[in-house]
Write a protein that holds these residues in place. Structure first.
Motif, PDB file in Angstrom:
ATOM      1  N   ILE A 500       0.854  -1.187   0.000  1.00 25.85           N
ATOM      2  CA  ILE A 500       0.000   0.000   0.000  1.00 25.85           C
ATOM      3  C   ILE A 500       0.888   1.234   0.000  1.00 25.85           C
ATOM      4  CG2 ILE A 500      -1.836   1.220   1.227  1.00 25.85           C
ATOM      5  CD1 ILE A 500      -2.300  -1.536   2.704  1.00 25.85           C
ATOM      6  N   SER A 577      -8.553   0.331   0.790  1.00 24.42           N
ATOM      7  CA  SER A 577      -8.534   1.510  -0.085  1.00 24.42           C
ATOM      8  C   SER A 577      -9.663   2.470   0.263  1.00 24.42           C
ATOM      9  CB  SER A 577      -8.651   1.059  -1.542  1.00 24.42           C
ATOM     10  OG  SER A 577      -8.690   2.179  -2.409  1.00 24.42           O
ATOM     11  N   SER A 597      -2.417   3.750  -3.509  1.00 19.91           N
ATOM     12  CA  SER A 597      -2.365   2.742  -4.566  1.00 19.91           C
ATOM     13  C   SER A 597      -1.994   1.414  -3.931  1.00 19.91           C
ATOM     14  CB  SER A 597      -1.321   3.126  -5.620  1.00 19.91           C
ATOM     15  OG  SER A 597      -1.676   4.340  -6.259  1.00 19.91           O
ATOM     16  N   ASN A 632      -5.897   5.773  -6.074  1.00 20.69           N
ATOM     17  CA  ASN A 632      -6.857   4.837  -5.477  1.00 20.69           C
ATOM     18  C   ASN A 632      -7.147   3.629  -6.371  1.00 20.69           C
ATOM     19  OD1 ASN A 632      -7.212   6.312  -3.088  1.00 20.69           O
ATOM     20  ND2 ASN A 632      -8.820   7.576  -3.995  1.00 20.69           N
ATOM     21  N   ILE A 634      -6.302  -0.437  -7.512  1.00 24.06           N
ATOM     22  CA  ILE A 634      -5.868  -1.721  -6.981  1.00 24.06           C
ATOM     23  C   ILE A 634      -5.524  -2.620  -8.157  1.00 24.06           C
ATOM     24  CG2 ILE A 634      -6.516  -3.751  -5.618  1.00 24.06           C
ATOM     25  CD1 ILE A 634      -8.608  -1.981  -4.221  1.00 24.06           C
TER      26      ILE A 634
END
Length: 641
Positions: A500, A577, A597, A632, A634
């Protein structure tokens, strides 16, 4: 002149020693001075017998000491009644009247004994007993046979009206019982005037009863009957044979070398026996088997559990274990473990039992509170009921006021190298019983072991925890990742890895702001992971999470397991997130928000050559792809087919 005279001499010295022991050991107790005055009177009573028996021919010097000790002995009854008055409830006018009359009788005895002291002695096997045929002697007899029993009866009745703690009532009960025994024994010593003799039994029982009262005052919580019996038997079996040996050696050498050398040789032998032999240890072990019969075995269990504390190295887990151990053994209603907060300005609840979550989250004890000031210089524990016995009630309530919401009765100080590292509070027992001395002894052992374990865990935590975000550091992360991969291969259990990266939504030039935000994010991420997951700060603004056994299913098909593994990992990543996206913090009047991210990789236990380097590489590739795709995002690492 007879060697038997030394029996009352030894009893007198032991009685005076008991008074001095209480005077110095329990100087805060309100019973301290009344007991000491009673010990002086009882010592004079024994010394009076010594003078009469040892010096058969009365000279002027002998008569002086005899009158002196007889005067002190006359005040036995007022001294004992004064002790009863000390433990009585506020309304006890009748007992005060008895005390006044008893004092007047004692003072009259003192007056007449100083005018004249006509005596004759009844000689029995071991002693010559005083029989003073004047008015003062009858006053003394009336004092013992009338006012002392009446005072005991009144105190026993009034005891039931006391509005005090259970332990104070129990202490009063034992003291009344002890004084009642002394009254009976004093009357036994008067039996010689009626042609009967109990030898030294009456005097011995007076000494034992009076010593038992000292024990009750000093050891406030040793008030179970079996413990009192144990201590009395220990005293008798320890002191009795030594006194007998002393008399035997003294008699053997008395006619040859004289009194001083005979006594010196005898005492030297006794001292050598006490110091160089397991005499007392043997008696103690023998009595514990007979009297206790395993009743306090739980204390040994707790001592063993305390030794096991050093095995746990994580602070949070250790705190929970501390609470569990106390619950299993002491069975207190409410327990709280306090530890210093991160800013060092107070103490917060780290773990608890029987305390609501709202209190646990909001309760904080300021560093300048009286309770912490008291604990800073304390190596043991604060026991509210004992403090109420020896200190001002208002002052005690003020000390315990910060922990009144959790009904604290005992506060255990956890110290190491003269430094307070925390404390534990205990409420009342679930059974309603008092904390006895066995509980206190075990808690003291427990506190010592817990302090060592906490310090050990703290040192270990400093080595594996990042001091900014308060999550695990990179070294610990790499070690655990290696272990989890090996375990996944061995048991064929899938494992996932998340990286992260926090986005640049705040100024990295402000070091204080960055530290505060990293700490807040660390706390946020802790709420999003399981206990079995490993959360760590991997680099400056990158956090890593190891997710063992992700996607476990009852299904045995490989494709089904792999799909569920990936789905569950994506679900965790999405939850994290969303939590970071919704996070805001105020700093210097500005609202700060964050984006993140997330890159993730999954290991399905297929490749037996798979390593932690490969896993990290996959997660980093996915993280870089997420950064390239925007904020943001994934991304899950996909192997090339």
């Amino acid at each position: 002149m007879t060697i038997n005279a030394f029996i009352p001499l030894i009893f007198g010295l032991l009685s005076l020693g008991a008074g001095l022991y209480v005077l110095f050991k329990a100087k805060k107790s309100f019973l301290c001075l009344p007991y000491f005055f009673a010990s002086v009177a009882i010592s004079c009573y024994f010394f009076m017998y010594f003078v009469i028996i040892y010096y058969q021919q009365m000279t002027d010097n002998t008569m002086f000491f005899l009158k002196l000790f007889a005067t002190g002995a006359a005040f036995i009854v007022p001294a004992l009644l004064n002790m009863l008055l000390t433990i009585k409830p506020k309304k006890s006018g009748l007992l005060k009247i008895f005390l006044v009359f008893s004092f007047l009788f004692a003072f009259s005895s003192f007056y007449y004994w100083n005018k004249s002291f006509l005596l004759k002695t009844n000689v029995f096997q071991w002693e010559s007993v005083i029989n003073v045929n004047i008015f003062s002697y009858y006053l003394f007899f009336l004092n013992v046979s009338l006012f002392l029993p009446l005072g005991i009866v009144i105190a026993s009745i009034k005891k039931n009206e006391m509005r005090q703690s259970e332990i104070a009532i129990k202490q009063s009960r034992f003291i009344i019982l002890g004084i009642g025994s002394i009254a009976v024994c004093l009357l036994m010593n008067f039996a010689v005037d009626f042609g009967m003799s109990f030898n030294f039994i009456g005097a011995l029982l007076i000494l034992l009863s009076f010593s038992a009262i000292a024990y009750v005052i000093v050891k406030l919580r040793c008030l179970e009957f079996d413990r009192i019996i144990y201590k009395l038997l220990l005293t008798v079996l320890f002191v009795g044979p030594l006194i007998g040996l002393h008399l035997f050696i003294s008699k053997l050498l008395f006619s040859v070398v004289g009194f001083l050398l005979a006594t010196s040789c005898s005492l030297l032998v006794i001292i050598l026996i006490i110091l160089l032999s397991p005499y007392k240890k043997f008696i103690r072990m023998f009595l514990e088997k007979i009297v206790y019969k395993g009743k306090y075995d739980y204390q040994n269990v707790l001592a063993e559990l305390s030794q096991g504390l050093t095995v746990i190295i994580e602070v949070d887990q250790l705190c929970d274990y501390l609470i569990d151990v106390i619950v299993q053994t002491i069975n207190a209603k409410k327990i709280a473990f306090f530890q210093e907060d991160s800013d060092g300005e107070g103490y917060i609840i780290k773990a608890s039992e029987g305390i609501g979550s709202e209190i646990q989250e909001n309760m904080r004890i300021s560093a300048d509170s009286q309770i912490l000031q008291r604990l800073q210089g304390l190596s043991g524990m604060l026991i509210k009921s004992e403090m109420n016995q020896s200190e001002n009630l208002g002052a005690v309530e003020k000390i315990f006021e910060p922990v009144s919401r959790i009904d604290a009765e005992i506060i255990i100080s956890l110290r190491l190298r003269n430094r307070l590292i925390g404390f534990i509070t205990l409420g009342a027992k679930s059974s309603g019983e008092i904390y006895n001395q066995g509980d206190i002894d075990v808690l003291e052992i427990f506190a010592l072991e817990a302090s060592k374990a906490l310090e050990h865990a703290r040192v270990y935590s400093q080595a594996i925890v990042d001091n900014v975000s308060n999550v695990f550091n990179q070294n610990y992360f790499l070690m655990r990742l290696r272990e989890e991969i090996a375990r996944a291969k061995r048991y064929i259990r899938p494992i996932s890895l998340l990286f992260i990266a926090l986005e640049d939504n705040y100024s990295t030039a402000d070091i204080e702001a960055e530290r505060l935000l990293l700490k807040a994010i660390g706390l946020l991420l802790k709420t999003k992971v399981r206990n079995v997951d490993v959360l760590a700060r991997y680099s400056n603004r990158v956090f890593a999470i190891i997710l063992p056994e992700t996607g476990m299913s009852q299904e045995k098909q490989e494709d089904t397991v792999n799909i569920k593994h990936k789905q569950d990992t994506l679900l965790v990543a999405s939850r994290i997130s969303q939590g970071i996206a919704n996070f805001t913090a105020e700093y210097k009047g500005k609202i700060v928000g964050l984006n993140a991210s997330i890159g993730l990789a999954c290991f399905n236990c297929e490749d037996k050559q798979f390593t932690e380097e490969s896993f990290i590489s996959q997660a980093e590739i996915a993280l870089n792809m997420a950064k390239d795709n925007g904020k943001n995002k994934i991304v899950c690492f996909e192997r090339e087919k």
